[in-house]
Design a protein around this motif. Structure first.
Motif, mmCIF file in Angstrom:
data_model
loop_
_atom_site.group_PDB
_atom_site.id
_atom_site.type_symbol
_atom_site.label_atom_id
_atom_site.label_comp_id
_atom_site.label_asym_id
_atom_site.label_seq_id
_atom_site.Cartn_x
_atom_site.Cartn_y
_atom_site.Cartn_z
ATOM 1 N N LYS A 129 3.374 -9.094 -3.676
ATOM 2 C CA LYS A 129 4.244 -9.875 -2.281
ATOM 3 C C LYS A 129 5.562 -9.378 -2.113
ATOM 4 N N ALA A 130 4.608 -8.977 -0.441
ATOM 5 C CA ALA A 130 5.845 -7.852 -0.707
ATOM 6 C C ALA A 130 7.947 -8.225 -0.355
ATOM 7 N N GLY A 131 8.283 -7.934 -1.421
ATOM 8 C CA GLY A 131 9.571 -8.785 -1.327
ATOM 9 C C GLY A 131 9.734 -10.292 -0.584
ATOM 10 N N ARG A 132 10.490 -10.705 0.050
ATOM 11 C CA ARG A 132 10.490 -12.109 1.102
ATOM 12 C C ARG A 132 10.068 -12.665 1.836
ATOM 13 N N PHE A 133 9.027 -11.296 2.778
ATOM 14 C CA PHE A 133 8.792 -11.305 3.160
ATOM 15 C C PHE A 133 7.256 -12.861 3.354
ATOM 16 N N GLY A 134 6.584 -12.964 2.472
ATOM 17 C CA GLY A 134 5.301 -13.691 2.548
ATOM 18 C C GLY A 134 4.042 -12.421 2.830
ATOM 19 N N VAL A 135 3.983 -11.781 2.874
ATOM 20 C CA VAL A 135 2.864 -10.873 2.918
ATOM 21 C C VAL A 135 2.347 -10.507 1.383
ATOM 22 N N GLU A 136 1.021 -10.501 1.451
ATOM 23 C CA GLU A 136 0.604 -10.184 0.058
ATOM 24 C C GLU A 136 -0.243 -9.323 0.294
ATOM 25 N N VAL A 137 -0.266 -8.269 -1.057
ATOM 26 C CA VAL A 137 -1.283 -7.043 -0.576
ATOM 27 C C VAL A 137 -1.608 -6.166 -1.685
ATOM 28 N N LYS A 138 -3.336 -6.174 -1.600
ATOM 29 C CA LYS A 138 -3.096 -4.829 -2.203
ATOM 30 C C LYS A 138 -4.351 -3.891 -2.015
ATOM 31 N N VAL A 139 -4.518 -3.351 -2.870
ATOM 32 C CA VAL A 139 -5.234 -1.797 -2.919
ATOM 33 C C VAL A 139 -6.130 -1.511 -4.117
ATOM 34 N N GLU A 140 -7.791 -2.095 -3.643
ATOM 35 C CA GLU A 140 -8.413 -1.591 -4.362
ATOM 36 C C GLU A 140 -9.203 -0.361 -4.097
#
Length: 306
Positions: free
Chosen positions: A261-272
């Protein structure tokens, strides 16, 4: 003669290609980096302050719940018993979460030739796209649930009309005796700029602390209100809210491997890593649903446009 700005900026070297590949393999570092890159913050999370956890993709919630007990308190003698009251419940509703996501591709060639630039641009644009879409969905839900309209005192062409419109809206809600106290104004960016210009021309904004000519924002607690610009404000009219009662965002934690999760902003990220194509696939997502708990905790101000 050249103009200089002090202190002089410190030159920072570029990350070697090898270190960039190592960073892309570390989800924790990617999340921290993305938190510093995001230009857009969720207006949805600001207006819908409640934080709920959706389990199994669904959240059950109650709307229209009374904030006062049905019975009045009574005088109690020393050692006496307290009167008992039955608290009424609101109407039970359900909402299902939606997984909003998007991904792109970053090739090894782009990293070798341009360094971190394509990585940062990809992560930032993906996250901002998710923010923009979730905000538009949340504002549409708010507009569909909050049906109250309050007539303003005329087009907002003066500070006096702004003040009387807002005080009138707050008074109407407080007269309902439901514990609602409007404290937030949501405006389109153009209306936000027009309001700032009116206050500046009137000479009522601070010149030192919270100077809008330096910050580009209206000072906090101006007239006792928080002012929020958003391009997703529906209908073009100002909206007013009691953020403590309006509702919240219900997020679902899928616990998918590799996401951060990107900090407290709710966006989840993944790099494959896609070895077969010598590339990476970064993706951003949010699994959530906006929930309006108290439809009366907001209103649309009409008649404010010239």
């Amino acid at each position: 003669m050249s103009a200089y700005t002090y202190p002089m900026p410190i030159s920072v070297g570029k990350l070697p290609t090898e270190q960039i590949h190592l960073l892309l393999a570390r989800p924790d570092l990617i999340g921290k980096r993305l938190a510093t890159l995001m230009d857009n913050k969720f207006v949805a999370d600001f207006l819908l302050q409640g934080r709920f956890e959706a389990r199994g993709g669904t959240i059950l919630y109650e709307t229209g719940e009374e904030i006062f007990a049905a019975d009045a308190p009574e005088s109690i003698s020393p050692g006496g018993e307290y009167p008992r009251t039955v608290l009424t419940r609101g109407e039970v509703s359900a909402a299902r979460t939606t997984k909003w996501g998007i991904q792109t591709e970053i090739t090894d060639e782009a990293i070798a030739r341009q360094g971190m630039d394509p990585v940062e641009r990809a992560l930032g644009r993906l996250a901002n796209t998710v923010v923009k879409h979730v905000d538009s969905v949340a504002m549409a839900v708010i507009a569909s649930k909050v049906s109250s309209e309050v007539a303003g005192t005329g087009p907002w062409t003066s500070v006096q009309r702004i003040v009387t419109s807002l005080i009138g809206a707050r008074t109407q809600k407080e007269d309902l005796d439901l514990g609602i106290s409007l404290d937030t104004v949501a405006l389109s960016p153009l209306d936000y700029a027009n309001v700032m210009g009116l206050f500046l021309n009137a000479g009522v904004l601070p010149r030192e602390n919270n100077n809008p000519m330096l910050s580009g924002e209206l000072p906090p607690n101006l007239l006792g209100w928080t002012w929020v610009p958003s391009q997703h404000v529906p209908g073009g009219d100002p909206w007013v809210f009691d953020r403590t009662l309006l509702g919240g965002m219900a997020d679902e934690d899928l616990r998918s491997p590799g996401y951060t999760k990107a900090g407290r902003f709710g966006v989840e990220v993944k790099v494959e890593r896609i070895s077969s194509r010598d590339a990476y696939e970064p993706r951003a997502r949010r699994v959530t649903v906006p929930v309006v708990l108290e439809p009366l905790a907001g209103a649309r101000l009409t008649g404010t446009r010239a």
